[in-house]
Design a protein around this motif. Structure first.
Motif, PDB file in Angstrom:
ATOM      1  N   TRP A 110      -4.348   9.494   6.455  1.00 53.07           N
ATOM      2  CA  TRP A 110      -3.017   9.638   5.883  1.00 53.07           C
ATOM      3  C   TRP A 110      -2.150   8.380   5.949  1.00 53.07           C
ATOM      4  CZ3 TRP A 110      -2.192  13.661   2.950  1.00 53.07           C
ATOM      5  CH2 TRP A 110      -2.939  14.817   3.169  1.00 53.07           C
ATOM      6  N   VAL A 111      -2.630   7.317   6.608  1.00 50.95           N
ATOM      7  CA  VAL A 111      -1.774   6.155   6.825  1.00 50.95           C
ATOM      8  C   VAL A 111      -1.415   5.445   5.517  1.00 50.95           C
ATOM      9  CG1 VAL A 111      -3.645   4.457   7.131  1.00 50.95           C
ATOM     10  CG2 VAL A 111      -1.464   4.166   8.373  1.00 50.95           C
ATOM     11  N   THR A 112      -2.237   5.626   4.482  1.00 54.32           N
ATOM     12  CA  THR A 112      -1.927   4.975   3.206  1.00 54.32           C
ATOM     13  C   THR A 112      -0.820   5.688   2.439  1.00 54.32           C
ATOM     14  OG1 THR A 112      -3.657   6.258   2.110  1.00 54.32           O
ATOM     15  CG2 THR A 112      -4.272   4.082   2.956  1.00 54.32           C
ATOM     16  N   GLN A 113      -0.532   6.937   2.789  1.00 55.59           N
ATOM     17  CA  GLN A 113       0.450   7.702   2.025  1.00 55.59           C
ATOM     18  C   GLN A 113       1.860   7.101   2.066  1.00 55.59           C
ATOM     19  OE1 GLN A 113      -0.589  10.214   0.007  1.00 55.59           O
ATOM     20  NE2 GLN A 113      -2.601   9.563   0.746  1.00 55.59           N
ATOM     21  N   PRO A 114       2.377   6.675   3.239  1.00 53.20           N
ATOM     22  CA  PRO A 114       3.701   6.049   3.234  1.00 53.20           C
ATOM     23  C   PRO A 114       3.761   4.787   2.376  1.00 53.20           C
ATOM     24  CG  PRO A 114       3.074   6.668   5.467  1.00 53.20           C
ATOM     25  CD  PRO A 114       1.852   6.844   4.613  1.00 53.20           C
ATOM     26  N   VAL A 115       2.675   3.996   2.398  1.00 53.84           N
ATOM     27  CA  VAL A 115       2.644   2.780   1.586  1.00 53.84           C
ATOM     28  C   VAL A 115       2.595   3.143   0.106  1.00 53.84           C
ATOM     29  CG1 VAL A 115       1.356   0.662   1.081  1.00 53.84           C
ATOM     30  CG2 VAL A 115       1.504   1.521   3.432  1.00 53.84           C
ATOM     31  N   TRP A 116       1.805   4.161  -0.223  1.00 58.25           N
ATOM     32  CA  TRP A 116       1.647   4.567  -1.615  1.00 58.25           C
ATOM     33  C   TRP A 116       2.929   5.191  -2.162  1.00 58.25           C
ATOM     34  CZ3 TRP A 116       0.265   9.831  -3.519  1.00 58.25           C
ATOM     35  CH2 TRP A 116       0.000   9.829  -4.904  1.00 58.25           C
ATOM     36  N   VAL A 117       3.483   6.162  -1.427  1.00 57.92           N
ATOM     37  CA  VAL A 117       4.676   6.867  -1.907  1.00 57.92           C
ATOM     38  C   VAL A 117       5.918   5.991  -1.802  1.00 57.92           C
ATOM     39  CG1 VAL A 117       6.200   8.843  -1.521  1.00 57.92           C
ATOM     40  CG2 VAL A 117       3.720   9.124  -1.361  1.00 57.92           C
ATOM     41  N   THR A 154       9.198  13.914  -2.279  1.00 58.20           N
ATOM     42  CA  THR A 154       7.746  13.925  -2.063  1.00 58.20           C
ATOM     43  C   THR A 154       7.410  14.526  -0.707  1.00 58.20           C
ATOM     44  OG1 THR A 154       7.578  11.905  -3.398  1.00 58.20           O
ATOM     45  CG2 THR A 154       5.673  12.490  -2.047  1.00 58.20           C
ATOM     46  N   VAL A 155       8.191  14.176   0.313  1.00 60.37           N
ATOM     47  CA  VAL A 155       7.968  14.728   1.650  1.00 60.37           C
ATOM     48  C   VAL A 155       8.175  16.240   1.646  1.00 60.37           C
ATOM     49  CG1 VAL A 155       8.820  14.761   4.022  1.00 60.37           C
ATOM     50  CG2 VAL A 155       8.570  12.581   2.823  1.00 60.37           C
ATOM     51  N   ILE A 159       5.487  19.410   2.637  1.00 63.91           N
ATOM     52  CA  ILE A 159       5.621  20.288   3.799  1.00 63.91           C
ATOM     53  C   ILE A 159       6.018  21.719   3.433  1.00 63.91           C
ATOM     54  CG2 ILE A 159       6.237  18.348   5.278  1.00 63.91           C
ATOM     55  CD1 ILE A 159       9.137  19.185   5.118  1.00 63.91           C
ATOM     56  N   VAL A 160       6.337  21.963   2.163  1.00 59.44           N
ATOM     57  CA  VAL A 160       6.690  23.317   1.759  1.00 59.44           C
ATOM     58  C   VAL A 160       5.437  24.190   1.836  1.00 59.44           C
ATOM     59  CG1 VAL A 160       6.179  23.023  -0.708  1.00 59.44           C
ATOM     60  CG2 VAL A 160       7.991  24.612   0.023  1.00 59.44           C
ATOM     61  N   SER A 161       5.610  25.478   1.952  1.00 66.80           N
ATOM     62  CA  SER A 161       4.463  26.376   2.082  1.00 66.80           C
ATOM     63  C   SER A 161       3.522  26.215   0.900  1.00 66.80           C
ATOM     64  CB  SER A 161       4.941  27.828   2.165  1.00 66.80           C
ATOM     65  OG  SER A 161       5.547  28.231   0.951  1.00 66.80           O
ATOM     66  N   LEU A 162       2.220  26.311   1.180  1.00 64.66           N
ATOM     67  CA  LEU A 162       1.215  26.079   0.146  1.00 64.66           C
ATOM     68  C   LEU A 162       1.334  27.090  -0.985  1.00 64.66           C
ATOM     69  CD1 LEU A 162      -1.152  24.240  -0.552  1.00 64.66           C
ATOM     70  CD2 LEU A 162      -2.661  25.814   0.659  1.00 64.66           C
TER      71      LEU A 162
END
Length: 217
Positions: A110-117, A154-155, A159-162
């Motif tokens: 998941w570490v790429t997600q902050p860079v991507w978003v 995006t965050v 985190i909202v329910s699936l």
């Protein structure tokens, strides 16, 4: 009174996980999974950059499909079918190597997600809004506010329910399919009216520039 068994690294599931699994509800259907795959794999935002490498893009796409996408999918299908516990990659690595390495594997996932978003996607969204909807100066307060709102939306979507959140990637997949259909139709119309430039066999030859440029995209 019987106490719960002590769980160690490599056990099938912890007692707490066993309790939590009972509360899980199935919220994704087969069509939802297909839409999730489309939303994750099809990248319309990079079509312009990819097309700049010409016909060899098709060559590298075929290479990636054979040597990356298909094996990657088979690995996840086999592992996910054999170890069905909630947690995905974390569970698989925990069973094989223990909790510390499982935590590192999750971080690397998941570490790429902050860079991507927060990086590329926020800037692409800002430029798109600035170019086609409402003008604002790059680097201005409005620009920063827009990017912060984009990141937090995006965050929240993550985190909202699936049960509710699945409709966001589903809608994205439907729009991607619609845009691709529009692109194909307009390309066919243009080709019928104006013709197309021919491609030689040499144009499909893979090059190092194509590997370094098209493959990451």
């Amino acid at each position: 009174m019987e106490s719960e068994p002590i769980t160690r690294v490599g056990d099938q599931e912890t007692a707490q996980a066993d309790r939590e699994v009972k509360h899980l509800k199935k919220t994704l259907g087969r069509l939802d999974i297909i839409f999730l795959i489309v939303a994750a794999v099809v990248s319309i935002e990079t079509l312009g950059q990819v097309s700049g490498f010409g016909a060899e893009t098709f060559t590298w796409a075929l290479v990636l499909a054979v040597f990356f996408l298909v094996p990657y999918g088979l690995i996840f299908a086999e592992t996910g079918g054999a170890f069905t516990g909630e947690g995905g990659v974390y569970i698989w690595c925990r069973k094989a190597f223990g909790r510390p390495l499982a935590a590192i594997a999750s971080l690397l996932t998941w570490v790429t997600q902050p860079v991507w978003v927060g990086g590329s996607m926020a800037f692409i969204a800002s430029e798109t809004w600035n170019g086609y909807i409402t003008k604002f100066e790059p680097g201005s307060v409005t620009d920063y506010v827009f990017k912060l709102v984009f990141i937090w939306l995006t965050v929240l979507a993550a985190i909202v329910s699936l049960r509710r959140g699945k409709w966001i990637p589903n809608l994205g997949a439907i729009l991607k399919i619609a845009f691709l259909a529009i692109f194909l139709v307009t390309t066919a119309i243009y080709a019928a009216r104006h013709g197309v430039a021919g491609l030689s066999f040499h144009d499909f030859n893979p090059t190092l520039a194509g590997l370094l440029g098209a493959t990451p995209l």
